[in-house]
Design an enzyme around this catalytic site. Structure first.
Site, PDB file in Angstrom:
ATOM      1  N   GLN A  38      -4.063 -22.429 -20.748  1.00  0.00           N
ATOM      2  CA  GLN A  38      -4.147 -21.185 -19.979  1.00  0.00           C
ATOM      3  C   GLN A  38      -5.123 -20.193 -20.631  1.00  0.00           C
ATOM      4  O   GLN A  38      -5.770 -19.404 -19.943  1.00  0.00           O
ATOM      5  CB  GLN A  38      -2.758 -20.561 -19.855  1.00  0.00           C
ATOM      6  CG  GLN A  38      -2.638 -19.691 -18.639  1.00  0.00           C
ATOM      7  CD  GLN A  38      -1.236 -19.197 -18.414  1.00  0.00           C
ATOM      8  OE1 GLN A  38      -0.526 -18.836 -19.363  1.00  0.00           O
ATOM      9  NE2 GLN A  38      -0.815 -19.182 -17.172  1.00  0.00           N
TER      10      GLN A  38
ATOM     11  N   ARG B 179     -35.266  -2.820 -11.498  1.00  0.00           N
ATOM     12  CA  ARG B 179     -33.923  -3.030 -12.071  1.00  0.00           C
ATOM     13  C   ARG B 179     -33.091  -3.973 -11.209  1.00  0.00           C
ATOM     14  O   ARG B 179     -32.190  -4.646 -11.716  1.00  0.00           O
ATOM     15  CB  ARG B 179     -33.248  -1.669 -12.294  1.00  0.00           C
ATOM     16  CG  ARG B 179     -33.915  -0.941 -13.454  1.00  0.00           C
ATOM     17  CD  ARG B 179     -33.570   0.515 -13.609  1.00  0.00           C
ATOM     18  NE  ARG B 179     -34.358   1.063 -14.720  1.00  0.00           N
ATOM     19  CZ  ARG B 179     -34.643   2.355 -14.908  1.00  0.00           C
ATOM     20  NH1 ARG B 179     -34.186   3.251 -14.058  1.00  0.00           N
ATOM     21  NH2 ARG B 179     -35.371   2.737 -15.938  1.00  0.00           N
TER      22      ARG B 179
ATOM     23  N   GLY C 237     -44.371   4.568 -29.052  1.00  0.00           N
ATOM     24  CA  GLY C 237     -43.540   5.775 -29.098  1.00  0.00           C
ATOM     25  C   GLY C 237     -42.979   6.176 -27.744  1.00  0.00           C
ATOM     26  O   GLY C 237     -42.454   7.274 -27.576  1.00  0.00           O
TER      27      GLY C 237
ATOM     28  N   GLU D  22     -27.885   2.248 -21.832  1.00  0.00           N
ATOM     29  CA  GLU D  22     -27.652   3.689 -22.041  1.00  0.00           C
ATOM     30  C   GLU D  22     -28.523   4.512 -21.074  1.00  0.00           C
ATOM     31  O   GLU D  22     -28.077   5.522 -20.525  1.00  0.00           O
ATOM     32  CB  GLU D  22     -27.952   4.066 -23.503  1.00  0.00           C
ATOM     33  CG  GLU D  22     -26.968   3.472 -24.514  1.00  0.00           C
ATOM     34  CD  GLU D  22     -27.060   1.956 -24.678  1.00  0.00           C
ATOM     35  OE1 GLU D  22     -28.160   1.391 -24.491  1.00  0.00           O
ATOM     36  OE2 GLU D  22     -26.027   1.333 -24.968  1.00  0.00           O
TER      37      GLU D  22
ATOM     38  N   GLU E 242     -36.493  -2.796 -18.934  1.00  0.00           N
ATOM     39  CA  GLU E 242     -36.444  -1.988 -17.707  1.00  0.00           C
ATOM     40  C   GLU E 242     -35.346  -0.917 -17.772  1.00  0.00           C
ATOM     41  O   GLU E 242     -34.693  -0.611 -16.786  1.00  0.00           O
ATOM     42  CB  GLU E 242     -36.360  -2.877 -16.466  1.00  0.00           C
ATOM     43  CG  GLU E 242     -37.612  -3.743 -16.371  1.00  0.00           C
ATOM     44  CD  GLU E 242     -37.943  -4.269 -15.017  1.00  0.00           C
ATOM     45  OE1 GLU E 242     -37.581  -3.641 -14.025  1.00  0.00           O
ATOM     46  OE2 GLU E 242     -38.606  -5.325 -14.961  1.00  0.00           O
TER      47      GLU E 242
ATOM     48  N   GLU F 196     -44.949   2.081 -24.665  1.00  0.00           N
ATOM     49  CA  GLU F 196     -45.842   2.247 -25.818  1.00  0.00           C
ATOM     50  C   GLU F 196     -44.977   2.270 -27.074  1.00  0.00           C
ATOM     51  O   GLU F 196     -43.759   2.465 -26.978  1.00  0.00           O
ATOM     52  CB  GLU F 196     -46.595   3.584 -25.706  1.00  0.00           C
ATOM     53  CG  GLU F 196     -47.508   3.659 -24.496  1.00  0.00           C
ATOM     54  CD  GLU F 196     -48.334   4.952 -24.469  1.00  0.00           C
ATOM     55  OE1 GLU F 196     -48.153   5.816 -25.361  1.00  0.00           O
ATOM     56  OE2 GLU F 196     -49.161   5.067 -23.547  1.00  0.00           O
TER      57      GLU F 196
ATOM     58  N   ALA G 288     -47.775  -1.995 -17.464  1.00  0.00           N
ATOM     59  CA  ALA G 288     -47.969  -1.455 -18.808  1.00  0.00           C
ATOM     60  C   ALA G 288     -47.570   0.016 -18.880  1.00  0.00           C
ATOM     61  O   ALA G 288     -48.402   0.917 -18.712  1.00  0.00           O
ATOM     62  CB  ALA G 288     -49.422  -1.656 -19.229  1.00  0.00           C
TER      63      ALA G 288
ATOM     64  N   ASP H 115     -36.928   1.747 -10.398  1.00  0.00           N
ATOM     65  CA  ASP H 115     -35.730   1.738  -9.530  1.00  0.00           C
ATOM     66  C   ASP H 115     -35.620   0.380  -8.839  1.00  0.00           C
ATOM     67  O   ASP H 115     -34.529  -0.191  -8.727  1.00  0.00           O
ATOM     68  CB  ASP H 115     -35.826   2.825  -8.442  1.00  0.00           C
ATOM     69  CG  ASP H 115     -35.572   4.231  -8.980  1.00  0.00           C
ATOM     70  OD1 ASP H 115     -35.005   4.361 -10.076  1.00  0.00           O
ATOM     71  OD2 ASP H 115     -35.957   5.196  -8.288  1.00  0.00           O
TER      72      ASP H 115
ATOM     73  N   GLY I  68     -16.802 -23.761 -28.239  1.00  0.00           N
ATOM     74  CA  GLY I  68     -16.432 -23.840 -29.665  1.00  0.00           C
ATOM     75  C   GLY I  68     -17.665 -24.043 -30.533  1.00  0.00           C
ATOM     76  O   GLY I  68     -18.749 -23.529 -30.219  1.00  0.00           O
TER      77      GLY I  68
HETATM   78  N1  CAA Z   1     -37.789   8.579  -8.837  1.00  0.00           N
HETATM   79  C1  CAA Z   1     -38.653   9.601  -8.618  1.00  0.00           C
HETATM   80  N2  CAA Z   1     -38.854  10.575  -9.525  1.00  0.00           N
HETATM   81  C2  CAA Z   1     -38.170  10.501 -10.683  1.00  0.00           C
HETATM   82  C3  CAA Z   1     -37.278   9.455 -10.963  1.00  0.00           C
HETATM   83  C4  CAA Z   1     -37.083   8.475  -9.975  1.00  0.00           C
HETATM   84  N3  CAA Z   1     -36.256   7.446 -10.157  1.00  0.00           N
HETATM   85  N4  CAA Z   1     -36.746   9.647 -12.196  1.00  0.00           N
HETATM   86  C5  CAA Z   1     -37.290  10.781 -12.679  1.00  0.00           C
HETATM   87  N5  CAA Z   1     -38.162  11.296 -11.755  1.00  0.00           N
HETATM   88  C6  CAA Z   1     -38.933  12.534 -11.849  1.00  0.00           C
HETATM   89  C7  CAA Z   1     -37.996  13.715 -12.033  1.00  0.00           C
HETATM   90  O1  CAA Z   1     -37.556  14.201 -10.787  1.00  0.00           O
HETATM   91  C8  CAA Z   1     -38.853  14.702 -12.776  1.00  0.00           C
HETATM   92  O2  CAA Z   1     -39.708  15.336 -11.852  1.00  0.00           O
HETATM   93  P1  CAA Z   1     -40.197  16.859 -12.111  1.00  0.00           P
HETATM   94  O3  CAA Z   1     -40.847  16.894 -13.449  1.00  0.00           O
HETATM   95  O4  CAA Z   1     -41.116  17.123 -10.983  1.00  0.00           O
HETATM   96  O5  CAA Z   1     -38.952  17.704 -12.089  1.00  0.00           O
HETATM   97  C9  CAA Z   1     -39.708  13.824 -13.643  1.00  0.00           C
HETATM   98  O6  CAA Z   1     -39.715  12.523 -13.039  1.00  0.00           O
HETATM   99  C10 CAA Z   1     -39.236  13.710 -15.058  1.00  0.00           C
HETATM  100  O7  CAA Z   1     -37.915  13.212 -14.985  1.00  0.00           O
HETATM  101  P2  CAA Z   1     -36.825  13.521 -16.075  1.00  0.00           P
HETATM  102  O8  CAA Z   1     -36.808  14.990 -16.359  1.00  0.00           O
HETATM  103  O9  CAA Z   1     -35.558  12.903 -15.624  1.00  0.00           O
HETATM  104  O10 CAA Z   1     -37.457  12.779 -17.348  1.00  0.00           O
HETATM  105  P3  CAA Z   1     -36.830  12.332 -18.702  1.00  0.00           P
HETATM  106  O11 CAA Z   1     -37.849  12.459 -19.742  1.00  0.00           O
HETATM  107  O12 CAA Z   1     -35.508  13.022 -18.908  1.00  0.00           O
HETATM  108  O13 CAA Z   1     -36.623  10.728 -18.511  1.00  0.00           O
HETATM  109  C11 CAA Z   1     -35.591   8.682 -17.890  1.00  0.00           C
HETATM  110  C12 CAA Z   1     -35.980  10.119 -17.505  1.00  0.00           C
HETATM  111  C13 CAA Z   1     -34.702   8.236 -16.736  1.00  0.00           C
HETATM  112  C14 CAA Z   1     -34.826   8.619 -19.182  1.00  0.00           C
HETATM  113  C15 CAA Z   1     -36.866   7.813 -17.943  1.00  0.00           C
HETATM  114  O14 CAA Z   1     -37.688   8.178 -19.043  1.00  0.00           O
HETATM  115  C16 CAA Z   1     -36.560   6.325 -18.032  1.00  0.00           C
HETATM  116  O15 CAA Z   1     -36.260   5.709 -17.025  1.00  0.00           O
HETATM  117  N6  CAA Z   1     -36.653   5.736 -19.243  1.00  0.00           N
HETATM  118  C17 CAA Z   1     -36.551   4.293 -19.396  1.00  0.00           C
HETATM  119  C18 CAA Z   1     -37.895   3.641 -19.256  1.00  0.00           C
HETATM  120  C19 CAA Z   1     -37.816   2.197 -18.909  1.00  0.00           C
HETATM  121  O16 CAA Z   1     -37.002   1.756 -18.126  1.00  0.00           O
HETATM  122  N7  CAA Z   1     -38.743   1.438 -19.470  1.00  0.00           N
HETATM  123  C20 CAA Z   1     -38.847   0.066 -19.156  1.00  0.00           C
HETATM  124  C21 CAA Z   1     -40.222  -0.403 -19.379  1.00  0.00           C
HETATM  125  S1  CAA Z   1     -40.779  -1.626 -18.272  1.00  0.00           S
HETATM  126  C22 CAA Z   1     -40.118  -3.079 -18.776  1.00  0.00           C
HETATM  127  O17 CAA Z   1     -39.213  -3.147 -19.547  1.00  0.00           O
HETATM  128  C23 CAA Z   1     -40.713  -4.237 -18.096  1.00  0.00           C
HETATM  129  C24 CAA Z   1     -40.400  -5.551 -18.683  1.00  0.00           C
HETATM  130  O18 CAA Z   1     -40.845  -5.897 -19.742  1.00  0.00           O
HETATM  131  C25 CAA Z   1     -39.622  -6.516 -17.919  1.00  0.00           C
END
Ligand code: CAA
Length: 383
Positions: free
Chosen positions: A281, A245, A129, A370, A366, A127, A124, A242, A342
Site C-alpha cells: 500500500q 510558460r 545580471g 518564486e 522562463e 544576461e 535572448a 506569458d 529504489g
Molecule cells: N504583460 C505586459 N506587461 C507587463 C507584464 C506582462 N506580463 N509584466 C510586466 N509588465 C509591464 C508592467 O505593467 C510595467 O509596465 P509600466 O512600467 O508601464 O508600469 C513594466 O512591465 C515593468 O513591470 P514590473 O514593474 O512588474 O517589473 P519588475 O521589475 O517588478 O519585474 C517580473 C517583473 C515579473 C519579476 C519580470 O522581471 C519577470 O518576469 N522576471 C522573470 C524573467 C524570466 O522569466 N526570464 C526567463 C528567461 S527566458 C528563458 O528562460 C528561456 C529558456 O531558456 C527556455
C-alpha cells in the site's frame, strides 16, 4: 464544461505520440548521454508542422490552437525533455512574438522559415545580471542611420548555438522616463558579423538542448528588424513569457507522465518480500498521489492554453499558475519515481534519474517558481 479534446487536438496528440514512440523515445537516453542536439529529429518535426503549431498557414505554420500546441510539447517531452524545450522555445518565444508584434515583412522573412522548421530560433533576454530581474538589461542597441548597433552579452540562451535567428532584447533609451520603456526587441540574424557563441553550459539535465551565452560586438541590425516600436521591448518580452510558460508547463507534464509510467511499470516487475512491490500500500499511495497531482497540473496547463487561445486578458496569471504547479509536480513525481525504483532508480540503468534531472529545470527557466508566485500574487492584489 467540456473536457474532451476535439478532433484536431486528438489528431495532433496521436500523431506526436506515434512519432515519439517510433523515433524519439528510443534515442532519448542517447541524446542525454551524449548531450547532443537532436538535429534530425528537429528537422523532421519541422516537416510535420510542429515548429510553428499555432502560426497561421499563411506564415508557414500549422494553424492549430494553443491547446494543441501544449499537447504536442507534452507528448514530445514525454519521450525527450530536451527536444520538448527546443520545440517550445521556437514556437512560444520566437514565432509567437513575431506573429504578435511583427509586420508583414518580418513575418514573411523570419516567421515563415521559423514556423515551417527551415530555420531555428532562440530568445535572448537573460544576461549575467538580468535573470529574474529581467528589467536590468545591459545590452545596448544604438540607432545609426538605417541600422541599430548592438553590443552586449546574453547567457543561458536555449537553442543559441544552433539558432539561425534570435529575438534580442536590448536597451535603446537609457534615459526613458520609465525603465520599462528603455528597452526594445530586435530580430537578429545569428550569422551577422559580430555575433559569437560563448560558453556552452554543462548542465544537470535537458542535455540535448544547448544553453549558451551569445556575445554581440558592434552587430549591425537593419532598423526594419526592430520588433514593434522602440520602447516596446520589455512588454514584448513579458507577454512572450506569458505564453512561453505554457510550453514549459507542458514540458513538465510530459516529464512527469513519463516518470509516473516508468514507476508503475517497474512496480509490476520488481519483487521484494515475495511479492510485487505494487502490492504494497505504501507504493500504491505514492502512485495515487503522483497521478492525482499530474491530473490537476494537466487541467491547469490546458486551461491556461485555452485562455491564451481565446485571448483572455488574464491568461498570463493562469500560465504562471500552470508553470508553477506543473513544474513542482514534475519534480515531485520524478523524485517519487526514483524512490519507487529504489537503488536502481539512482543508477543510469533506468530513465528515472534522467526524469529527475530534466524535471528540475522546469522550476527555474522562463521564470523561477518564486517569480511565478510574484506574478500570481500581483494579479490578486492589483485591484
Ligand atoms: N504583460 C505586459 N506587461 C507587463 C507584464 C506582462 N506580463 N509584466 C510586466 N509588465 C509591464 C508592467 O505593467 C510595467 O509596465 P509600466 O512600467 O508601464 O508600469 C513594466 O512591465 C515593468 O513591470 P514590473 O514593474 O512588474 O517589473 P519588475 O521589475 O517588478 O519585474 C517580473 C517583473 C515579473 C519579476 C519580470 O522581471 C519577470 O518576469 N522576471 C522573470 C524573467 C524570466 O522569466 N526570464 C526567463 C528567461 S527566458 C528563458 O528562460 C528561456 C529558456 O531558456 C527556455
Amino acid at each position: 464544461m467540456d473536457f474532451t479534446l476535439n478532433e484536431n487536438q486528438k489528431m495532433i496528440q496521436n500523431m506526436v505520440k506515434r512519432f515519439v514512440k517510433d523515433k524519439l523515445a528510443p534515442i532519448a537516453a542517447d541524446i542525454d548521454k551524449k548531450g547532443e542536439f537532436p538535429k534530425k529529429i528537429v528537422k523532421e518535426l519541422g516537416k510535420q508542422g510542429i515548429m510553428g503549431i499555432s502560426v497561421p498557414s499563411q506564415w508557414g505554420g500549422s494553424e492549430m490552437d494553443v491547446v494543441s500546441y501544449a499537447i504536442a510539447v507534452e507528448e514530445i517531452s514525454r519521450g525527450c525533455a530536451s527536444t520538448g524545450v527546443i520545440v517550445s522555445v521556437n514556437n512560444s518565444l520566437v514565432c509567437d512574438p513575431i506573429l504578435q508584434y511583427g509586420n508583414d515583412y518580418q513575418k514573411e522573412e523570419f516567421l515563415t522559415p521559423l514556423a515551417s522548421g527551415k530555420k531555428l530560433g532562440c530568445f535572448a533576454l537573460t544576461e549575467p545580471g538580468a535573470g529574474s530581474d529581467a528589467l536590468n538589461q545591459k545590452t545596448v542597441a544604438v540607432k545609426d542611420g538605417d541600422y541599430y548597433i548592438i553590443n552586449g552579452s546574453k547567457n543561458f540562451i536555449t537553442n543559441a548555438s544552433e539558432a539561425d535567428i534570435a529575438i534580442v532584447i536590448a536597451v535603446t533609451d537609457k534615459n526613458a522616463t520609465k525603465k520599462s520603456r528603455s528597452i526594445s526587441a530586435f530580430i537578429v540574424d545569428m550569422k551577422s558579423e559580430g555575433v559569437s557563441i560563448g560558453k556552452i553550459e554543462d548542465k544537470l539535465g535537458i542535455k540535448g538542448a544547448s544553453s549558451c551565452s551569445i556575445i554581440f560586438e558592434d552587430v549591425k541590425v537593419p532598423a526594419n528588424q526592430l520588433l514593434g516600436n522602440e520602447g516596446d521591448g520589455f512588454k514584448i518580452a513579458m507577454t512572450t513569457l506569458d505564453g512561453g510558460r505554457i510550453g514549459i508547463a507542458a514540458q513538465a507534464l510530459g516529464i512527469a507522465q513519463s516518470a509516473l509510467d516508468d514507476a508503475v511499470a517497474y512496480s509490476k516487475e520488481r519483487k521484494q518480500f515475495n511479492q510485487y512491490i505494487h502490492e504494497f500500500q505504501g507504493i500504491q499511495f505514492m502512485m495515487a498521489e503522483m497521478s492525482t497531482k499530474l491530473e490537476a497540473a494537466r487541467l491547469l496547463v490546458y486551461k491556461s492554453a485555452y485562455l491564451k487561445e481565446i485571448k483572455d486578458p488574464n491568461y498570463g496569471t493562469f500560465s504562471a499558475m500552470a508553470k508553477l504547479y506543473a513544474a513542482e509536480t514534475a519534480s515531485f513525481i520524478a523524485t517519487k519515481g526514483i524512490q519507487i525504483h529504489g537503488g536502481y532508480g539512482y543508477t543510469k540503468d533506468y530513465p528515472a534519474e534522467r526524469h529527475f534531472r530534466d524535471a528540475r529545470i522546469t522550476e527555474i527557466y522562463e521564470g523561477t517558481s518564486e517569480i511565478q508566485k510574484i506574478v500570481i500574487a500581483r494579479s490578486l492584489l492589483k485591484n
